[in-house]
Design a protein around this motif. Structure first.
Motif, PDB file in Angstrom:
ATOM      1  N   ALA A   1       0.822  -1.211   0.000  1.00  0.00           N
ATOM      2  CA  ALA A   1       0.000   0.000   0.000  1.00  0.00           C
ATOM      3  C   ALA A   1       0.856   1.261   0.000  1.00  0.00           C
ATOM      4  CB  ALA A   1      -0.928  -0.010   1.217  1.00  0.00           C
ATOM      5  N   SER A   2       1.964   1.254   0.762  1.00  0.00           N
ATOM      6  CA  SER A   2       2.813   2.447   0.818  1.00  0.00           C
ATOM      7  C   SER A   2       3.531   2.678  -0.505  1.00  0.00           C
ATOM      8  CB  SER A   2       3.822   2.331   1.964  1.00  0.00           C
ATOM      9  OG  SER A   2       4.747   1.280   1.729  1.00  0.00           O
ATOM     10  N   TYR A   3       3.900   1.603  -1.191  1.00  0.00           N
ATOM     11  CA  TYR A   3       4.513   1.764  -2.510  1.00  0.00           C
ATOM     12  C   TYR A   3       3.517   2.360  -3.503  1.00  0.00           C
ATOM     13  CZ  TYR A   3       9.068  -0.456  -1.771  1.00  0.00           C
ATOM     14  OH  TYR A   3      10.350  -0.727  -1.365  1.00  0.00           O
ATOM     15  N   ARG A   4       2.260   1.929  -3.437  1.00  0.00           N
ATOM     16  CA  ARG A   4       1.246   2.494  -4.332  1.00  0.00           C
ATOM     17  C   ARG A   4       1.020   3.972  -4.023  1.00  0.00           C
ATOM     18  NH1 ARG A   4      -1.780  -2.426  -3.023  1.00  0.00           N
ATOM     19  NH2 ARG A   4      -1.452  -3.956  -4.690  1.00  0.00           N
ATOM     20  N   THR A   5       0.976   4.312  -2.748  1.00  0.00           N
ATOM     21  CA  THR A   5       0.808   5.723  -2.361  1.00  0.00           C
ATOM     22  C   THR A   5       1.967   6.566  -2.881  1.00  0.00           C
ATOM     23  OG1 THR A   5      -0.402   5.097  -0.368  1.00  0.00           O
ATOM     24  CG2 THR A   5       0.570   7.305  -0.415  1.00  0.00           C
ATOM     25  N   MET A   6       3.198   6.057  -2.696  1.00  0.00           N
ATOM     26  CA  MET A   6       4.377   6.768  -3.203  1.00  0.00           C
ATOM     27  C   MET A   6       4.285   6.950  -4.710  1.00  0.00           C
ATOM     28  SD  MET A   6       7.353   6.171  -5.086  1.00  0.00           S
ATOM     29  CE  MET A   6       7.632   4.402  -4.953  1.00  0.00           C
ATOM     30  N   ALA A   7       3.934   5.880  -5.427  1.00  0.00           N
ATOM     31  CA  ALA A   7       3.895   5.928  -6.889  1.00  0.00           C
ATOM     32  C   ALA A   7       2.866   6.938  -7.383  1.00  0.00           C
ATOM     33  CB  ALA A   7       3.599   4.544  -7.444  1.00  0.00           C
ATOM     34  N   MET A   8       1.695   6.964  -6.763  1.00  0.00           N
ATOM     35  CA  MET A   8       0.661   7.911  -7.169  1.00  0.00           C
ATOM     36  C   MET A   8       1.097   9.344  -6.892  1.00  0.00           C
ATOM     37  SD  MET A   8      -1.961   6.588  -8.650  1.00  0.00           S
ATOM     38  CE  MET A   8      -3.066   7.996  -8.463  1.00  0.00           C
ATOM     39  N   THR A   9       1.681   9.583  -5.716  1.00  0.00           N
ATOM     40  CA  THR A   9       2.107  10.935  -5.347  1.00  0.00           C
ATOM     41  C   THR A   9       3.203  11.433  -6.282  1.00  0.00           C
ATOM     42  OG1 THR A   9       1.585  10.460  -3.029  1.00  0.00           O
ATOM     43  CG2 THR A   9       2.997  12.364  -3.479  1.00  0.00           C
ATOM     44  N   VAL A  10       4.237  10.611  -6.465  1.00  0.00           N
ATOM     45  CA  VAL A  10       5.339  11.005  -7.339  1.00  0.00           C
ATOM     46  C   VAL A  10       4.870  11.062  -8.788  1.00  0.00           C
ATOM     47  CG1 VAL A  10       7.621  10.348  -8.190  1.00  0.00           C
ATOM     48  CG2 VAL A  10       7.078  10.101  -5.757  1.00  0.00           C
ATOM     49  N   GLY A  11       3.987  10.144  -9.188  1.00  0.00           N
ATOM     50  CA  GLY A  11       3.513  10.112 -10.574  1.00  0.00           C
ATOM     51  C   GLY A  11       2.788  11.388 -10.975  1.00  0.00           C
ATOM     52  N   ILE A  12       1.983  11.929 -10.069  1.00  0.00           N
ATOM     53  CA  ILE A  12       1.299  13.198 -10.360  1.00  0.00           C
ATOM     54  C   ILE A  12       2.316  14.319 -10.558  1.00  0.00           C
ATOM     55  CG2 ILE A  12      -0.217  14.967  -9.383  1.00  0.00           C
ATOM     56  CD1 ILE A  12      -1.750  12.653  -8.010  1.00  0.00           C
ATOM     57  N   GLY A  13       3.336  14.348  -9.688  1.00  0.00           N
ATOM     58  CA  GLY A  13       4.393  15.348  -9.846  1.00  0.00           C
ATOM     59  C   GLY A  13       5.145  15.187 -11.157  1.00  0.00           C
ATOM     60  N   LEU A  14       5.405  13.944 -11.537  1.00  0.00           N
ATOM     61  CA  LEU A  14       6.087  13.690 -12.810  1.00  0.00           C
ATOM     62  C   LEU A  14       5.260  14.214 -13.978  1.00  0.00           C
ATOM     63  CD1 LEU A  14       7.408  10.020 -12.379  1.00  0.00           C
ATOM     64  CD2 LEU A  14       8.725  12.129 -12.224  1.00  0.00           C
ATOM     65  N   LEU A  15       3.970  13.952 -13.959  1.00  0.00           N
ATOM     66  CA  LEU A  15       3.105  14.393 -15.064  1.00  0.00           C
ATOM     67  C   LEU A  15       3.162  15.905 -15.229  1.00  0.00           C
ATOM     68  CD1 LEU A  15       0.995  13.658 -17.211  1.00  0.00           C
ATOM     69  CD2 LEU A  15      -0.756  13.904 -15.441  1.00  0.00           C
ATOM     70  N   ILE A  16       3.062  16.628 -14.131  1.00  0.00           N
ATOM     71  CA  ILE A  16       3.103  18.095 -14.201  1.00  0.00           C
ATOM     72  C   ILE A  16       4.451  18.570 -14.726  1.00  0.00           C
ATOM     73  CG2 ILE A  16       3.035  20.212 -12.825  1.00  0.00           C
ATOM     74  CD1 ILE A  16       1.105  18.708 -10.927  1.00  0.00           C
ATOM     75  N   ALA A  17       5.527  17.997 -14.180  1.00  0.00           N
ATOM     76  CA  ALA A  17       6.872  18.440 -14.571  1.00  0.00           C
ATOM     77  C   ALA A  17       7.205  18.078 -16.007  1.00  0.00           C
ATOM     78  CB  ALA A  17       7.914  17.824 -13.622  1.00  0.00           C
ATOM     79  N   LEU A  18       6.545  17.089 -16.566  1.00  0.00           N
ATOM     80  CA  LEU A  18       6.812  16.686 -17.950  1.00  0.00           C
ATOM     81  C   LEU A  18       5.954  17.441 -18.956  1.00  0.00           C
ATOM     82  CD1 LEU A  18       7.042  12.838 -17.354  1.00  0.00           C
ATOM     83  CD2 LEU A  18       8.931  14.305 -18.064  1.00  0.00           C
TER      84      LEU A  18
END
Length: 451
Positions: free
Chosen positions: A188-205
């Motif tokens: 669950a914590s890995y999924r939370t990390m992935a979603m949080t970082v993934g949103i940041g990646l999308l914006i930065a890209l």
């Protein structure tokens, strides 16, 4: 090559218009995403496979390595395709857009496997392969824009300064924020990390895709494949030596990076301590950069690299007693490793243009694109080999993978620590004779000059 007007103010050297900060920000923020993606899987993906999905260490090493090796080959095709797009449309945004959308999606899926064991390994392999491909689709054309945003050498220095700023921010996200979100490593914590970082990646890209539409691109240069690039490298002894030094350096450093969460989990009180160690390393790297640049100019690049290799090797070996002494001693050594790592980066990367300039003087041809393309391919390949080497140490030490915490044997614990400290410290010393050989080349003598 024509550029859209960017600013009425001229640079101090009168070599071209000054790029507005908004345009520099819009281009450079992409490196926040790309460096986060480079650092985070190298730090967390192997231990995610072995400790959360229960994948055998040898299989985990291959899962991490194969997509990077795929990138090594694919980077030449992506570069050629980006040049063809630029020649046809006058821009590179179409390929960047595809990478900007696909990378965050497949990054999230990489750390959100619904399966464990070997089925989970296949899931991660496929998703990481697609994520790595998305990274290349964005990164290669974004780097190509550097030469097309301005004709001024002074402005290109300014452009790369902005890149360095976001590069460090990416280190902090991938090496500090992500491990904090992961904690002790539940699914669950890995999924939370992935979603949080993934949103940041999308914006930065997405921001660079939209904000670089003003850049006019075009390609009239010959595009070389792997064989042609290797042939050029063989003809440039200084470049080939420098490339070999860089490959070995990255392999050794990523071995230590991969071992960090294992050492934190088994010696320092929990996997979450990875963030503390990485913050100490990154902060020391950032704070020491001006001083290291100063001494690189004073000592000369090959000599500074030699000093930093010795410092890294001695400090890396010091991890062994430091880890056994506790968290505080390990933090101190991590900070020293950060200084040595940045010193190696500054001195080595400042040699790269020396090798290209020496080749141009020797042959009368500007082949910078071929050299940097080969450098990127080698960078991807060596980032794959380092984690694989550490997993081989785990296999040799008898590491037992499991979805729940289990006690490892004393031999395994010793292997975890040796693969993180003494083994990479000794391997790095292989660079010393190569640096001496490089210093005797034309490019090496150029880099040895002090102020």
């Amino acid at each position: 090559m024509s550029h859209a007007p960017v600013h009425s103010e001229q640079s101090t050297a009168g070599e071209g218009p000054i790029l507005p900060r908004t345009r520099l920000f819009g281009w450079a923020i992409g490196f926040l995403a790309s460096n986060t993606f480079l650092v985070l899987p190298g730090l967390l993906l192997v231990i995610y496979l072995t400790n959360t999905l229960g994948v055998a260490a040898a299989v985990a090493g291959l899962v991490v390595a194969l997509p990077k090796l795929w990138d090594t080959v694919l980077s030449f095709w992506v570069g050629a395709a980006s040049d063809r797009e630029a020649a046809r449309t006058g821009g590179r945004q179409r390929m960047m857009r595809l990478g900007a959308v696909s990378l965050p999606v497949f990054f999230v899926l990489t750390f959100a496997s619904p399966f464990t064991g070997n089925t989970g390994a296949v899931w991660v392999l496929v998703m990481f392969l697609f994520a790595s491909t998305g990274y290349l689709l964005f990164q290669v054309p974004q780097m190509a824009l550097t030469a097309e945003m301005t004709d001024s050498p002074l402005e290109r220095t300014r452009i790369m300064t902005w890149r360095s700023l976001f590069f460090v921010v990416g280190l902090l996200i991938g090496g500090v924020l992500a491990p904090r979100l992961v904690g002790e490593g539940s699914m669950a914590s890995y999924r939370t990390m992935a979603m949080t970082v993934g949103i940041g990646l999308l914006i930065a890209l997405v921001v660079p895709v939209r904000s670089t539409r003003w850049v006019r691109s075009g390609s009239g240069s010959q595009v070389l494949g792997l064989r042609g690039s290797l042939a050029i490298a063989r003809g440039n002894k200084a470049f080939f030596l420098l490339l070999t030094i860089y490959i070995l350096m990255v392999i050794v450093q990523t071995m230590t990076l991969t071992g960090m969460p294992y050492v934190a989990a088994h010696y320092l009180g929990g996997q979450s301590k990875t963030a503390v160690l990485f913050f100490a390393l990154t902060a020391a790297s950032a704070l020491s950069t001006p001083l290291l640049g100063h001494y690189t100019r004073r000592l000369g690049k090959p000599r500074m690299l030699t000093v930093m290799v010795w410092m890294w090797s001695i400090t890396g070996a010091a991890f062994y007693p430091a880890v056994k002494s506790g968290l505080l001693a390990t933090i101190v050594v991590a900070a020293l490793i950060g200084v040595a790592t940045m010193g190696m980066q500054i001195s080595l990367f400042s040699m790269l243009p020396d090798t290209i300039a020496a080749d141009t003087a020797r042959t009368g041809r500007d082949q910078a694109g071929a050299f940097t393309g080969l450098w990127t391919a080698a960078d991807n390949g060596s980032h794959a080999v380092g984690p694989l080497c550490y997993t081989l140490v785990l296999v040799a030490a008898g590491y037992v993978s499991s979805t729940h915490k289990i006690a490892q044997s004393s031999t395994t614990l010793e292997g975890i620590l040796l693969g993180f400290s003494v083994i990479p410290a000794c391997l790095l010393l292989i660079l010393l004779p190569l640096i001496r050989r490089y210093a005797r080349t034309d490019a090496g003598r150029l880099g040895a000059r002090t102020r």
